[in-house]
Motif scaffolding. Sequence first.
Motif, PDB file in Angstrom:
ATOM      1  N   GLU A  33      49.211  38.838  37.576  1.00 46.12           N
ATOM      2  CA  GLU A  33      48.266  39.293  36.937  1.00 46.12           C
ATOM      3  C   GLU A  33      49.280  40.612  36.426  1.00 46.12           C
ATOM      4  O   GLU A  33      49.014  40.940  35.207  1.00 46.12           O
ATOM      5  N   ASP A  34      49.988  41.209  37.475  1.00 40.33           N
ATOM      6  CA  ASP A  34      50.625  42.446  36.801  1.00 40.33           C
ATOM      7  C   ASP A  34      51.713  42.259  35.813  1.00 40.33           C
ATOM      8  O   ASP A  34      51.887  42.816  35.063  1.00 40.33           O
ATOM      9  N   ALA A  37      49.951  41.741  32.858  1.00 38.22           N
ATOM     10  CA  ALA A  37      49.296  42.746  32.232  1.00 38.22           C
ATOM     11  C   ALA A  37      50.256  43.785  31.724  1.00 38.22           C
ATOM     12  O   ALA A  37      50.128  44.467  30.482  1.00 38.22           O
ATOM     13  N   GLU A  51      44.479  44.756  31.484  1.00 39.69           N
ATOM     14  CA  GLU A  51      44.422  44.439  32.853  1.00 39.69           C
ATOM     15  C   GLU A  51      43.264  43.520  33.043  1.00 39.69           C
ATOM     16  O   GLU A  51      43.418  42.401  33.814  1.00 39.69           O
TER      17      GLU A  51
END
Length: 62
Positions: A33-34, A37, A51
């Motif tokens: 996810e990081d 994003a 995000e």
Amino acid sequence: MTDGAKETMKYYLGYQVIMQALDIMVDFTGTAEDGLAYALKYVGLPAWLAEPASRAIVFFLL
């Protein structure tokens, strides 16, 4: 249940087990996810949208 459906279910469950194990061992979901994003922000998506979009994409892929 057909043989094809059983085979597909077997592959899907195996994939889920591997992904859950990776998530527990190395926080794979959070890392993915990081990274996603960051990439979405890099291409111009605002942070407030990048995000949640990355969380949704990872949710559907994992």
